[in-house]
Design an enzyme around this catalytic site. Structure first.
Site, PDB file in Angstrom:
ATOM      1  N   HIS A 233       0.823  -1.206   0.000  1.00  0.00           N
ATOM      2  CA  HIS A 233       0.000   0.000   0.000  1.00  0.00           C
ATOM      3  C   HIS A 233       0.861   1.263   0.000  1.00  0.00           C
ATOM      4  O   HIS A 233       0.498   2.276  -0.615  1.00  0.00           O
ATOM      5  CB  HIS A 233      -1.000   0.037   1.159  1.00  0.00           C
ATOM      6  CG  HIS A 233      -1.922   1.197   1.020  1.00  0.00           C
ATOM      7  ND1 HIS A 233      -3.020   1.185   0.189  1.00  0.00           N
ATOM      8  CD2 HIS A 233      -1.845   2.463   1.507  1.00  0.00           C
ATOM      9  CE1 HIS A 233      -3.586   2.375   0.200  1.00  0.00           C
ATOM     10  NE2 HIS A 233      -2.898   3.173   0.990  1.00  0.00           N
ATOM     11  N   ASP A 237       0.582   4.420  -2.518  1.00  0.00           N
ATOM     12  CA  ASP A 237       0.534   5.841  -2.145  1.00  0.00           C
ATOM     13  C   ASP A 237       1.632   6.633  -2.854  1.00  0.00           C
ATOM     14  O   ASP A 237       1.397   7.746  -3.341  1.00  0.00           O
ATOM     15  CB  ASP A 237       0.738   5.993  -0.631  1.00  0.00           C
ATOM     16  CG  ASP A 237      -0.519   5.683   0.164  1.00  0.00           C
ATOM     17  OD1 ASP A 237      -1.617   5.714  -0.402  1.00  0.00           O
ATOM     18  OD2 ASP A 237      -0.374   5.422   1.376  1.00  0.00           O
ATOM     19  N   HIS A 260       2.826  10.656   2.928  1.00  0.00           N
ATOM     20  CA  HIS A 260       2.326  11.637   1.964  1.00  0.00           C
ATOM     21  C   HIS A 260       3.081  12.964   2.004  1.00  0.00           C
ATOM     22  O   HIS A 260       3.340  13.564   0.974  1.00  0.00           O
ATOM     23  CB  HIS A 260       0.840  11.882   2.177  1.00  0.00           C
ATOM     24  CG  HIS A 260       0.012  10.689   1.859  1.00  0.00           C
ATOM     25  ND1 HIS A 260       0.032  10.097   0.616  1.00  0.00           N
ATOM     26  CD2 HIS A 260      -0.820   9.947   2.615  1.00  0.00           C
ATOM     27  CE1 HIS A 260      -0.778   9.049   0.627  1.00  0.00           C
ATOM     28  NE2 HIS A 260      -1.298   8.925   1.827  1.00  0.00           N
TER      29      HIS A 260
HETATM   30 ZN    ZN Z   1      -3.143   5.232   0.805  1.00  0.00          ZN
END
Ligand code: ZN
Length: 305
Positions: A233, A237, A260
């Site tokens: 995952h 991202d 992020h």
């Molecule tokens: Zn994510």
């Protein structure tokens, strides 16, 4: 020629916003060559927010964009799906500030793109090819891009949790590998963080339907989709956040304990370091939409008219 692509027809689905818990309608529409990927808030006068680093806004668990005070949240899983299967030009209509979270992965978006179909446009696709390394680090968090003949990602994560310590994976990202190995990997969170987020009015739409939740002694969901679903995952991202440079990247992305905030800071830095890359055209001709497997079909969203 390695041509730009868009969708063959428009397609809609419904889901819920992760933060608000509100119902969201999402429509993907075909767009012309060199249009790029743009969000459109149909609840706010059809105001457009192009998916580029210039429109980066606050990072609150997920990646947000804004333009003229109109915002769009949680864009990364949809952007990862679009860039990975080569949809260069698309209008993404939303009636809410949030892209629906769906099942917490990119598989429902792959399903939508597959249902809509993809077509070539009469314009060459440009790639951002890395010719000199670019790197940033913040403490023990690190992210870098190195020259490579392909787009490849190496990601490693490290947590102080009995069920999740170290995971690492390297994968060459192609349409096929993304659809099979990365798109179905769901987002994850720790039970101890869920309460804190709720108190702050975040993740009101979060549930075991759209995230893996790690408790102290086990995973609250029934099963993982992959043994190393967590690091997969993180790759998802990173691919979505990197898409904000506006071109598919040719290079080897290496990230350790990033998130992020660092992914998107890095995406902005890439564009500033104009001497470290060149824009090139194919030939990297790749098949249009690989066959989708059982995991993507199982993640099919509720379609809308
Ligand atoms: Zn994510």
């Amino acid at each position: 020629m390695d041509a730009q692509r868009t969708l063959r027809r428009q397609i809609s689905c419904v889901g819920i916003g992760l933060h608000s818990g509100n119902k969201v309608n999402l429509t993907l529409k075909p767009a012309p060559a060199d249009f790029g990927v743009r969000f459109r808030r149909i609840d706010l006068g059809h105001h457009e927010v192009p998916a580029t680093v210039n429109n980066l806004a606050g990072i609150q668990l997920a990646t947000g964009l804004s333009s003229n005070e109109v915002s769009v949240e949680t864009v990364e899983h949809l952007l990862a799906a679009l860039v990975s299967v080569g949809v260069d030009n698309v209008i993404i209509e939303l009636n809410s500030p949030e892209v629906p979270i769906m099942d917490g992965s990119a598989a429902p978006f792959i399903y939508l793109i597959h249902e809509a179909g993809v077509k070539r446009l009469a314009a060459p696709r440009k790639y951002l090819k890395i010719v000199r390394p670019i790197a940033i680090s913040r403490g023990d968090k690190r992210i870098a891009l190195y020259p490579s003949d392909h787009f490849k990602v190496t990601y490693s994560i490290s947590y102080d949790h009995p069920l999740l310590r170290h995971q690492s994976r390297t994968l060459r990202i192609t349409e096929e590998s993304f659809v099979e190995e990365i798109a179905p990997a769901r987002t994850f969170t720790f039970l101890k963080d869920v309460e804190m987020m709720r108190q702050n009015g975040l993740a009101l739409g979060g549930s075991l339907e759209n995230a893996i939740v790690l408790g102290e002694t086990g995973i609250l969901n029934n099963a993982l989709r992959f043994d190393d679903e967590f690091v997969r995952h993180k790759i998802l991202d990173a691919v979505g956040d990197l898409a904000l440079v506006g071109y598919p990247v040719i290079g080897h992305l290496v990230a350790h304990r990033a998130g992020h905030a660092l992914h998107t800071e890095f995406a902005a830095k890439i564009l500033e370091e104009a001497g470290a890359w060149r824009l090139v055209e194919g030939p990297f001709e790749v098949p249009v939409l690989p066959v989708v497997g059982a995991q993507v079909k199982a993640a099919a969203p509720r379609l809308a008219n």
